[in-house]
Design a protein around this motif. Sequence first.
Motif, short mmCIF file in Angstrom:
data_model
loop_
_atom_site.label_atom_id
_atom_site.label_comp_id
_atom_site.label_asym_id
_atom_site.label_seq_id
_atom_site.Cartn_x
_atom_site.Cartn_y
_atom_site.Cartn_z
N ASN A 119 -33.23 16.28 -15.98
CA ASN A 119 -33.51 17.67 -16.36
C ASN A 119 -33.24 18.56 -15.16
OD1 ASN A 119 -34.69 17.09 -19.06
ND2 ASN A 119 -36.22 16.01 -17.84
N ASP A 121 -32.94 22.36 -13.72
CA ASP A 121 -33.14 23.80 -13.83
C ASP A 121 -32.40 24.55 -12.74
OD1 ASP A 121 -34.92 23.41 -15.92
OD2 ASP A 121 -36.68 23.43 -14.62
N ASN A 139 -30.19 17.19 -19.58
CA ASN A 139 -30.39 18.60 -19.94
C ASN A 139 -30.05 19.47 -18.74
OD1 ASN A 139 -31.56 18.14 -22.63
ND2 ASN A 139 -33.25 17.23 -21.48
N ASN A 141 -30.17 22.97 -17.94
CA ASN A 141 -30.86 24.09 -18.58
C ASN A 141 -30.25 25.44 -18.20
OD1 ASN A 141 -32.67 22.36 -19.95
ND2 ASN A 141 -33.89 22.15 -18.09
N ASN A 161 -27.04 18.29 -23.10
CA ASN A 161 -27.26 19.68 -23.49
C ASN A 161 -26.95 20.59 -22.31
OD1 ASN A 161 -28.43 19.16 -26.19
ND2 ASN A 161 -30.05 18.18 -25.01
N LEU A 163 -26.92 24.43 -21.52
CA LEU A 163 -27.48 25.60 -22.20
C LEU A 163 -26.98 26.92 -21.61
CD1 LEU A 163 -31.09 24.23 -22.78
CD2 LEU A 163 -29.05 24.02 -24.22
#
Length: 231
Positions: A119, A121, A139, A141, A161, A163
């Motif tokens: 993940n 960010d 992910n 993000n 993903n 985004l």
Amino acid sequence: DYIRLTANNGSITNGVASGDISDIHLIAGSYITLLADNIIKNYATISATTDLSITSNNNAINNYATIRGGSGTTTITATNTTNGAFNNIGTGSKLIIANEEVNRTTFAHLATINATNLNNDGNISVKNDLITNITNDLNNNASALIWAGRNLTLGVNHNVNNLMGAAIYTEDGALRIQSIAGNKINQLTNSSGEIISYGLNGNLADNADTRGNLTIKATTLNNIRTIDAVD
């Protein structure tokens, strides 16, 4: 000099979640090896001059600030099937790395991330090659970045993903999104993000034939726009 920390049945925390972290640095003139059975949290700076290895056997690795690899190899491992994840959490401390983006994870040469989930960010940047072996989901993000100066191979066994405003790109190599074994992932969703393989004018002879190549292997590919186009 080197740093080797082992926490059997324990955790490792560098820095504090709140307060002044300006004087908190875990820096080695050669390599750093961090090994814990439980969670590893970084709120400050971890910086190796050569090799860097960070492993959580049974839990996650949470980076809130800066992890910097050196001239050798960097390996991040958190593969526990229940809790294993590398979480690059960009909503924590505001740190500037080389006068660039904040909350950045910088691996200088070759980096491998082995995790159940990844993940991101913030910013994961590798000067040369980056390989991920993610057994579940990756992910990237909103507004996050995954970048490699050469080859970028995202091995992911389930979903990727990317985004809104996020970017996945290689500057002077090949970009591959596929399973760890080189087969199809379950699903790739690119939602108002960018997935780019540049073929710049590098001088790496072994990379010359593949610079700029983009390979995506997925059962389902969703390339969607979640923001309106500007006229």
